[in-house]
Design an enzyme around this catalytic site. Sequence first.
Site: not given
Length: 302
Positions: A54, A98, A121
């Site tokens: 990422k 995460q 997200d």
Amino acid sequence: MTAKLILGTEIREQILEEITAEVKELKEEYGKVPGLVTILVGENPASISYVTLKIQTAHRVGFKEVQDSQPVDISEADLLALIDKYNKDDSINGILVQLPIPKHINEKKVLNAIDPDKDVDGFHPVNVGRLMIGGSEVKFPPCTPAGIQEMIVRAGVETKGAEVVVVGRSNIVGKPIANMMLQKGPGANATVTIVHTGTKNMEAHCKRADILIVAAGVPGLVKPEWIKPGACVIDVGVNRVGEKISEKTGKKVAILKGDVDFDAAKEIAGSITPVPGGVGPMTITMLMKNTLKSMKFQLGIA
Ligand code: NAP
């Protein structure tokens, strides 16, 4: 008939180039680049490798990238305070925690603490609700479903009036992609069916599909005879079925298979995604797209 391959590896490159160009333009005009923070708790090797990917992608497209690594024994209160700090930071447009996080911390509480307007997200209940309402309410479609829709559109597959069958009803793939494909609007407007372990005669439903989206996590679940000739087949499944030695690195790597019997299915489908190299590369790509969108919302230009 051999199906056209829909390659996430190629589509990713197109989209990342588009994002890079837009970030450059916005920087010139507004003196600002999108900011993405990734909060990593502990040192889980798989999490480190996801976060690294990422970070590399965020750097590549010109974002401000903040990696915030926290010790495995951070308290829930401290983690919530950290999220609050980034919620209030105007230079940050996207906040990622995460997963998994250690068991002593309530994961739901942490994810729900992220400002829905920085939840790139797209998993916050507010964003799930916005997705359900559809249209201009939608801010951040969840990344894997958004990637699937983008692949279908960029492959030139007609969605309006199409029979879409989704195998799987998870909150991260099945339910949101089904919801997205039934909305009124471009890249959607389809007639959608979701099948799952409670479905009677799954084969009959799959056989009707002009677009078959499979996200079950069962290798080879969808048999070639379940596929309508000419259909678009999107295989989301990523299943580790063994190990091999990589020719490139000489190291052991996982052998990955999808949920569809690819070799046989490609002789029947009109277009199909491979595994690996299909849907996989799209998730982080769409995360970058959502982060850029978040800054555009902040600037009032989205
Ligand atoms: P999940 O949460 O385990 O959900 C799987 C869904 O498939 C469930 O709804 C389940 O039905 C259904 N299912 C499982 N076996 C079935 C069967 N034999 N017949 C009919 N339905 C069946 O999985 P997920 O998170 O959605 O992920 C699905 C797959 O996609 C996994 O292989 C995952 O690794 C992959 N994935 C890939 C990406 C990516 O490439 N970027 C991202 C996310 C996921 P029930 O609800 O009835 O149990």
